[in-house]
Write an enzyme that holds these catalytic residues in place. Sequence first.
Site, short mmCIF file in Angstrom:
data_model
loop_
_atom_site.label_atom_id
_atom_site.label_comp_id
_atom_site.label_asym_id
_atom_site.label_seq_id
_atom_site.Cartn_x
_atom_site.Cartn_y
_atom_site.Cartn_z
N SER A 281 0.84 -1.20 0.00
CA SER A 281 0.00 0.00 0.00
C SER A 281 0.87 1.25 0.00
O SER A 281 1.98 1.24 0.55
CB SER A 281 -0.89 0.00 1.24
OG SER A 281 -1.46 1.27 1.47
N TYR B 273 -0.40 -0.83 10.49
CA TYR B 273 -0.74 -1.20 9.11
C TYR B 273 0.36 -0.77 8.15
O TYR B 273 0.83 -1.56 7.32
CB TYR B 273 -2.07 -0.57 8.72
CG TYR B 273 -2.46 -0.80 7.27
CD1 TYR B 273 -3.00 -2.02 6.87
CD2 TYR B 273 -2.29 0.19 6.31
CE1 TYR B 273 -3.36 -2.24 5.55
CE2 TYR B 273 -2.64 -0.03 4.98
CZ TYR B 273 -3.17 -1.25 4.61
OH TYR B 273 -3.51 -1.48 3.31
#
Length: 269
Positions: free
Chosen positions: A143, A156
Site C-alpha cells: 500500500s 498497518y
Amino acid sequence: MKLGIEGRRALIVGSSSGIGAGIAVMLAAEGVEVIVHGRSLENAEAVVAEIRAAGGRASALIGVLDKPEAVERLAAETLATGPIDILVNSAGATISVRGWFEVPMEVWQQQYQFSTLYAVQLIRALVPAMRERGWGRVLNISSGAAFKPMAFHPEYSAAKLALHTIACSLARELGDCGVTINTLISGLVMTMNTRAMIQKTAQAQGFTETGVELERRVLREVWRSAIPIARAGRVEELAAAACFLVSEQAAYITGASLRVDGGGAGYVN
C-alpha cells in the site's frame, strides 16, 4: 503482448473480493489456472463462477490466516491439487484506525500476522519447489501507506512496508534461479469500500455531482488528495500491472516495487 503464462497455476491469497479478485479474473483470462482464496465461501465461489463463465479454470479455498497452523493448512491444501507457479499475497486489512499510543500491542501482532507473516510462511512453503523447477513468480500487494504513513494505524503501514523488504531480501537469496519476487504498491482503489466512503462523504457534504466528477470533488475538497490523476485507481488497472509482474515478460524484474497510485506516492497529503 503475450504474457507467456498460459497453463501455469496460481494461488491468489485474498482474492474473494477487491484487488485480489481482479487479479484472479485477469490471470484466468490469460490461461492461468487460478485458486481463489478468501474468508467467505460465498464470495470466493462468486469469483470462481465469473472465471468459469468466461471459459477459465478456477477453484476456491477458504481460510482465515490468523494463526500459523491455518496458513500451513492453506499451503497443504493448495499443494494437494498440484504445484504452484505463481503466488500473489494480496490478503491484508486495516484492523485499527487508532493513533500511535492507542493501538494495543496485540493489534500490532494481529496486523503483522494478517498482512506480513502469512506471506512469509507461504513463501517458505511454496517457493522452494518453484526454485527446483526453475520458474516461479511471487508478488506481494502493498500500500502507498507503507511509504507515506499516517499518524493513525501505524501498525498497518509498518506491516505493509515489511512486504517490500521481504521482496528485496528474497530476490537476493533466490538470485538467478528463474524465480522472481516483486511488490505492487497500491494507492487509493475504487473497491466497494472506497465507493461507499465516497458516497457517504458526498452525502454529508451535500454534493450533487455523479460519477467521476463526484469522486474528484470528494478527493480534492474533502480528502485533500494529492493524486495527480485526481481519481481513484480501478481494480482492472492494478490487476493489469500485477499480471505483467508475474508474467514471462517480467523475467528481468525482481526485488522491485511498482507504484500504481496515480502518481500520488500515497493518497493523502
